[in-house]
Design a protein around this motif. Structure first.
Motif, short mmCIF file in Angstrom:
data_model
loop_
_atom_site.label_atom_id
_atom_site.label_comp_id
_atom_site.label_asym_id
_atom_site.label_seq_id
_atom_site.Cartn_x
_atom_site.Cartn_y
_atom_site.Cartn_z
N ALA A 34 32.73 -14.75 1.91
CA ALA A 34 33.00 -15.42 3.34
C ALA A 34 31.62 -14.97 4.28
O ALA A 34 31.27 -13.73 4.00
CB ALA A 34 34.07 -15.13 4.11
N ALA A 35 31.24 -15.69 5.06
CA ALA A 35 30.13 -15.38 5.95
C ALA A 35 30.88 -13.95 7.07
O ALA A 35 31.70 -14.05 7.20
CB ALA A 35 29.59 -16.49 7.03
N ILE A 36 29.69 -13.32 7.55
CA ILE A 36 30.08 -12.34 8.42
C ILE A 36 29.12 -12.75 9.78
O ILE A 36 28.21 -13.07 9.70
CB ILE A 36 29.59 -10.87 7.78
N SER A 37 29.76 -12.16 11.01
CA SER A 37 29.32 -12.44 12.11
C SER A 37 28.36 -11.04 12.39
O SER A 37 28.60 -10.13 11.92
CB SER A 37 30.10 -12.82 13.22
N GLN A 38 27.55 -11.30 13.35
CA GLN A 38 26.74 -10.19 13.70
C GLN A 38 27.70 -8.94 14.31
O GLN A 38 27.56 -7.74 14.15
CB GLN A 38 25.61 -10.45 14.83
N GLY A 39 28.81 -9.73 15.28
CA GLY A 39 29.59 -8.59 15.68
C GLY A 39 30.40 -7.79 14.71
O GLY A 39 30.59 -6.42 14.71
N GLN A 40 30.72 -8.65 13.48
CA GLN A 40 31.64 -7.89 12.54
C GLN A 40 30.57 -6.90 11.80
O GLN A 40 31.21 -5.61 11.36
CB GLN A 40 32.12 -8.93 11.58
N LEU A 41 29.53 -7.27 11.57
CA LEU A 41 28.41 -6.54 11.01
C LEU A 41 27.97 -5.18 11.74
O LEU A 41 28.25 -4.01 11.13
CB LEU A 41 27.19 -7.14 10.61
N LYS A 42 28.24 -5.24 13.14
CA LYS A 42 27.74 -4.05 13.81
C LYS A 42 29.23 -3.15 13.47
O LYS A 42 28.85 -2.01 13.73
CB LYS A 42 27.46 -4.35 15.23
N ALA A 43 30.32 -3.56 13.71
CA ALA A 43 31.42 -2.93 13.60
C ALA A 43 31.55 -2.18 12.15
O ALA A 43 31.96 -1.12 12.08
CB ALA A 43 32.66 -3.88 13.90
N LEU A 44 31.15 -2.95 11.31
CA LEU A 44 31.09 -2.21 10.00
C LEU A 44 29.90 -1.11 9.89
O LEU A 44 30.27 0.01 9.43
CB LEU A 44 30.89 -3.24 8.90
N ALA A 45 28.72 -1.46 10.22
CA ALA A 45 27.70 -0.51 10.25
C ALA A 45 27.73 0.51 11.13
O ALA A 45 27.30 1.80 10.91
CB ALA A 45 26.45 -1.01 10.67
N LYS A 46 28.55 0.37 12.22
CA LYS A 46 28.79 1.70 13.23
C LYS A 46 29.59 2.64 12.35
O LYS A 46 29.20 3.74 12.87
CB LYS A 46 29.81 1.01 14.33
N ASN A 78 30.85 -8.71 20.47
CA ASN A 78 31.57 -9.81 19.85
C ASN A 78 30.85 -10.92 19.57
O ASN A 78 31.27 -12.04 19.70
CB ASN A 78 32.80 -10.30 20.76
N ASN A 79 29.48 -10.71 19.31
CA ASN A 79 28.58 -11.98 18.92
C ASN A 79 29.07 -12.48 17.55
O ASN A 79 29.31 -12.05 16.58
CB ASN A 79 27.21 -11.27 18.71
N TYR A 80 29.37 -13.94 17.65
CA TYR A 80 29.80 -14.71 16.49
C TYR A 80 28.89 -15.45 15.70
O TYR A 80 29.02 -16.07 14.95
CB TYR A 80 31.09 -15.69 17.01
N ALA A 81 27.63 -15.13 15.96
CA ALA A 81 26.32 -15.81 15.52
C ALA A 81 26.53 -15.13 13.81
O ALA A 81 26.87 -14.13 13.84
CB ALA A 81 25.33 -15.45 16.02
N PRO A 82 26.11 -16.14 12.89
CA PRO A 82 25.97 -15.42 11.75
C PRO A 82 25.14 -14.21 11.41
O PRO A 82 23.88 -14.52 11.96
CB PRO A 82 25.82 -16.70 10.59
N GLY A 86 18.53 -10.39 6.02
CA GLY A 86 17.26 -9.31 6.71
C GLY A 86 18.10 -8.29 7.51
O GLY A 86 17.70 -7.21 7.76
N GLN A 87 19.21 -8.74 8.39
CA GLN A 87 19.89 -8.01 9.47
C GLN A 87 20.69 -6.99 8.56
O GLN A 87 20.66 -5.66 9.03
CB GLN A 87 20.64 -8.73 10.39
N VAL A 88 21.13 -7.35 7.54
CA VAL A 88 22.11 -6.44 6.79
C VAL A 88 21.06 -5.16 6.00
O VAL A 88 21.40 -4.15 6.06
CB VAL A 88 22.75 -7.19 5.68
#
Length: 169
Positions: A34-46, A78-82, A86-88
Motif C-alpha cells: 500500500a502507498a504511504i503518506s508523507q505524514g505516515q513516513l515521518k511518524a515511522l522515521a521519527k 498529517n500531510n496526506y500527500a504520497p 527519494g524521500q524514503v
C-alpha cells in the motif's frame, strides 16, 4: 542499528521491526504494498531519529543542530500527500559509526571539543581544509596543529605550522 550503536537499536525499534515479520492474524489480510503518506513516513522515521538522538547522532542527513531531517513545523505532520522513493531513501540515509564515539558525536572523525576550540562549532569535517594549506583537518588534529593557520613547507619539504603571534595589540 543493532550492530552500529552502543546499546543497539533499542527496544522500541527492535519491537517495531520484529512486528513486520509476524504473520497477519487470522482473518486479516496484509497489504504490504500500500502507498504511504508523507505524514505516515515521518511518524515511522521519527522512531528511528529518536533513537539516534538518544546516542547523540548528528551526521547526515541532519543539518547542524537538527534532531529530525524535516521542518519543526507541526502543521505538515498529517500531510496526506504520497511519499516517493527519494524521500524514503533520504530519511533512511543516516550512517552511524560502528560505535558512536562520545567525543565525536557528529561522527565526522574529529573530536567535537577540538572542532569547538578552533571553529566554534562542529560543522567541520576530517577532510576539510579551511585554511587552504593542503593539509586536512584530520592531519592537522593528529599533528597538534592549529587548522586555522596555514602550514608551509620548510627547506626539507616538511609542512611546518605558521604561527602568528599576538603582541597584545
Amino acid at each position: 542499528m543493532n550492530a552500529k550503536l552502543t546499546g543497539g537499536a533499542g527496544p522500541t525499534l527492535n519491537s517495531l521491526v520484529a512486528s513486520w515479520s509476524q504473520p497477519a492474524p487470522t482473518g486479516i489480510s496484509r497489504n504490504d504494498y500500500a502507498a504511504i503518506s508523507q505524514g505516515q513516513l515521518k511518524a515511522l522515521a521519527k522512531k528511528f531519529y529518536d533513537r539516534l538522538a538518544e546516542v547523540g547522532y548528528q551526521g547526515p542527513p541532519l543539518a547542524s543542530g537538527q534532531i529530525y531531517p524535516w521542518s519543526s513545523a507541526v502543521s505538515d505532520d498529517n500531510n496526506y500527500a504520497p511519499a516517493n522513493i527519494g524521500q524514503v531513501k533520504f530519511l533512511f540515509s543516516f550512517a552511524p559509526a560502528a560505535t558512536l564515539d562520545p567525543g565525536d558525536m557528529d561522527a565526522d572523525g574529529l573530536p567535537d571539543e577540538w572542532e569547538q576550540q578552533y571553529f566554534g562549532g562542529t560543522a567541520q569535517t576530517a577532510s576539510g581544509d579551511p585554511d587552504e594549506d593542503g593539509v586536512s583537518n584530520l592531519i592537522e588534529f593528529r599533528l597538534g596543529r592549529d587548522p586555522t593557520k596555514p602550514a608551509v613547507p620548510d627547506s626539507g619539504g616538511t609542512m611546518v605550522q605558521l604561527r602568528l603571534f599576538d603582541f597584545g595589540q
